[in-house]
Design an enzyme around this catalytic site. Structure first.
Site, mmCIF file in Angstrom:
data_model
loop_
_atom_site.group_PDB
_atom_site.id
_atom_site.type_symbol
_atom_site.label_atom_id
_atom_site.label_comp_id
_atom_site.label_asym_id
_atom_site.label_seq_id
_atom_site.Cartn_x
_atom_site.Cartn_y
_atom_site.Cartn_z
ATOM 1 N N LYS A 79 0.834 -1.213 0.000
ATOM 2 C CA LYS A 79 0.000 0.000 0.000
ATOM 3 C C LYS A 79 0.865 1.259 0.000
ATOM 4 O O LYS A 79 0.585 2.203 -0.725
ATOM 5 C CB LYS A 79 -0.946 0.012 1.213
ATOM 6 C CG LYS A 79 -1.870 -1.204 1.281
ATOM 7 C CD LYS A 79 -2.857 -1.103 2.431
ATOM 8 C CE LYS A 79 -2.239 -1.176 3.806
ATOM 9 N NZ LYS A 79 -1.733 -2.507 4.186
ATOM 10 N N ARG A 127 -9.471 0.548 9.168
ATOM 11 C CA ARG A 127 -9.033 -0.813 9.472
ATOM 12 C C ARG A 127 -10.082 -1.584 10.253
ATOM 13 O O ARG A 127 -9.863 -2.752 10.581
ATOM 14 C CB ARG A 127 -7.771 -0.729 10.314
ATOM 15 C CG ARG A 127 -6.505 -1.257 9.642
ATOM 16 C CD ARG A 127 -5.378 -1.066 10.639
ATOM 17 N NE ARG A 127 -4.180 -1.771 10.346
ATOM 18 C CZ ARG A 127 -3.137 -1.263 9.693
ATOM 19 N NH1 ARG A 127 -3.193 -0.072 9.165
ATOM 20 N NH2 ARG A 127 -2.038 -1.973 9.559
ATOM 21 N N ARG A 163 11.505 -6.263 4.862
ATOM 22 C CA ARG A 163 11.401 -4.839 5.179
ATOM 23 C C ARG A 163 11.977 -4.567 6.565
ATOM 24 O O ARG A 163 12.642 -3.556 6.782
ATOM 25 C CB ARG A 163 9.923 -4.410 5.116
ATOM 26 C CG ARG A 163 9.700 -2.939 5.388
ATOM 27 C CD ARG A 163 8.284 -2.519 5.043
ATOM 28 N NE ARG A 163 7.342 -2.850 6.104
ATOM 29 C CZ ARG A 163 6.021 -2.670 6.020
ATOM 30 N NH1 ARG A 163 5.481 -2.187 4.922
ATOM 31 N NH2 ARG A 163 5.234 -2.989 7.017
ATOM 32 N N ARG A 214 11.778 -1.243 11.776
ATOM 33 C CA ARG A 214 10.472 -1.307 12.441
ATOM 34 C C ARG A 214 10.395 -2.570 13.287
ATOM 35 O O ARG A 214 10.493 -3.674 12.769
ATOM 36 C CB ARG A 214 9.355 -1.319 11.386
ATOM 37 C CG ARG A 214 8.850 0.071 11.059
ATOM 38 C CD ARG A 214 7.776 0.026 10.010
ATOM 39 N NE ARG A 214 6.599 -0.723 10.394
ATOM 40 C CZ ARG A 214 5.479 -0.744 9.684
ATOM 41 N NH1 ARG A 214 5.395 -0.051 8.575
ATOM 42 N NH2 ARG A 214 4.448 -1.437 10.086
ATOM 43 N N ARG A 219 -0.284 -9.637 13.420
ATOM 44 C CA ARG A 219 -0.845 -8.537 12.605
ATOM 45 C C ARG A 219 -1.719 -9.094 11.492
ATOM 46 O O ARG A 219 -2.768 -8.528 11.171
ATOM 47 C CB ARG A 219 0.282 -7.681 12.022
ATOM 48 C CG ARG A 219 0.818 -6.681 13.040
ATOM 49 C CD ARG A 219 2.215 -6.252 12.707
ATOM 50 N NE ARG A 219 2.303 -5.507 11.467
ATOM 51 C CZ ARG A 219 3.429 -5.400 10.762
ATOM 52 N NH1 ARG A 219 4.527 -6.021 11.152
ATOM 53 N NH2 ARG A 219 3.439 -4.690 9.661
#
Ligand code: ADP
Length: 192
Positions: free
Chosen positions: A14, A89, A128, A134, A146
């Site tokens: 996204k 969400r 990532r 992160r 998640r």
């Protein structure tokens, strides 16, 4: 106004596609994940509370993210449109967004979902995590949580927009440019 919701699980792409879309259509990018990370970086009270949940793979309360989005809509009154990335969400967030836009005589143009299978998602997020630093991307257990939060609470948001005939799915696996092309095809339909 062109108000797009980009939808899909964590790691669907996204953020990558949003960057390309804002350039092409001159839109404001509203990513609740980025806004929350901004609060954390500034060490605000909101950021401290959100960090605990985010590091544990859980969603932040609806009222918190709805408040942030409302502020951003007010701060960008002259925008040509918005891309909502990572928001709504939950169905409650989707209902609140409809109300916020209605009070500004506007509405969502459509939601487009990027479809990516769970194995590919986990691989992308771990990749990532190696670069982004992160915390929520570095730990396979948090990643799975998640994806579970997504399947339990977020996936139903697609039905909310389906009921309004505003939902389209596209394949999120392939080259960045091919996926972008498919997104643009969908968006051109809203512009007609
Ligand atoms: P990703 O899509 O890769 O999971 P985001 O940057 O969109 O990453 O979100 C990171 C975290 O921020 C989420 O796991 C969640 O804890 C929190 N978050 C972001 N947006 C929302 C939202 N709209 N509602 C609740 N929590 C959110």
């Amino acid at each position: 106004m062109l108000n797009l919701v980009l939808f899909g699980p964590p790691g669907a792409g996204k953020g990558t596609q949003s960057k390309k879309l804002i350039d092409k259509y001159d839109l404001i990018h509203l990513s609740t994940g980025d806004l929350l990370r901004g609060e954390i970086a500034q060490g605000t009270e909101l950021g401290l509370e959100a960090k605990k949940l985010m590091d544990d793979g859980k969603l932040v309360p609806d009222a918190v993210v709805i408040g942030m989005i409302s502020n951003k809509l007010d701060a960008n009154k002259d925008a040509k449109g918005f891309i909502f990335d990572g928001f709504p969400r939950t169905v409650a967030q989707a209902e609140a967004l409809d109300q916020l836009l209605e009070s500004k005589q506007s509405a969502i143009s459509g939601m487009t979902a990027l479809e990516v299978n769970d194995d590919e998602l986990e691989r992308r997020l771990l990749d990532r995590g190696k670069e982004s630093g992160r915390a929520d991307d570095a730990n396979p257990e948090v990643i799975r949580k998640r994806i579970k939060e997504y399947n339990d609470k977020t996936a139903p948001v697609a039905g909310f927009y389906q009921n309004q005939n505003k939902f389209k799915n596209i394949n999120g696996v392939g080259s960045v440019d091919d996926i972008f092309g498919a997104l643009v095809d969908v968006i051109e339909e809203y512009n007609k």
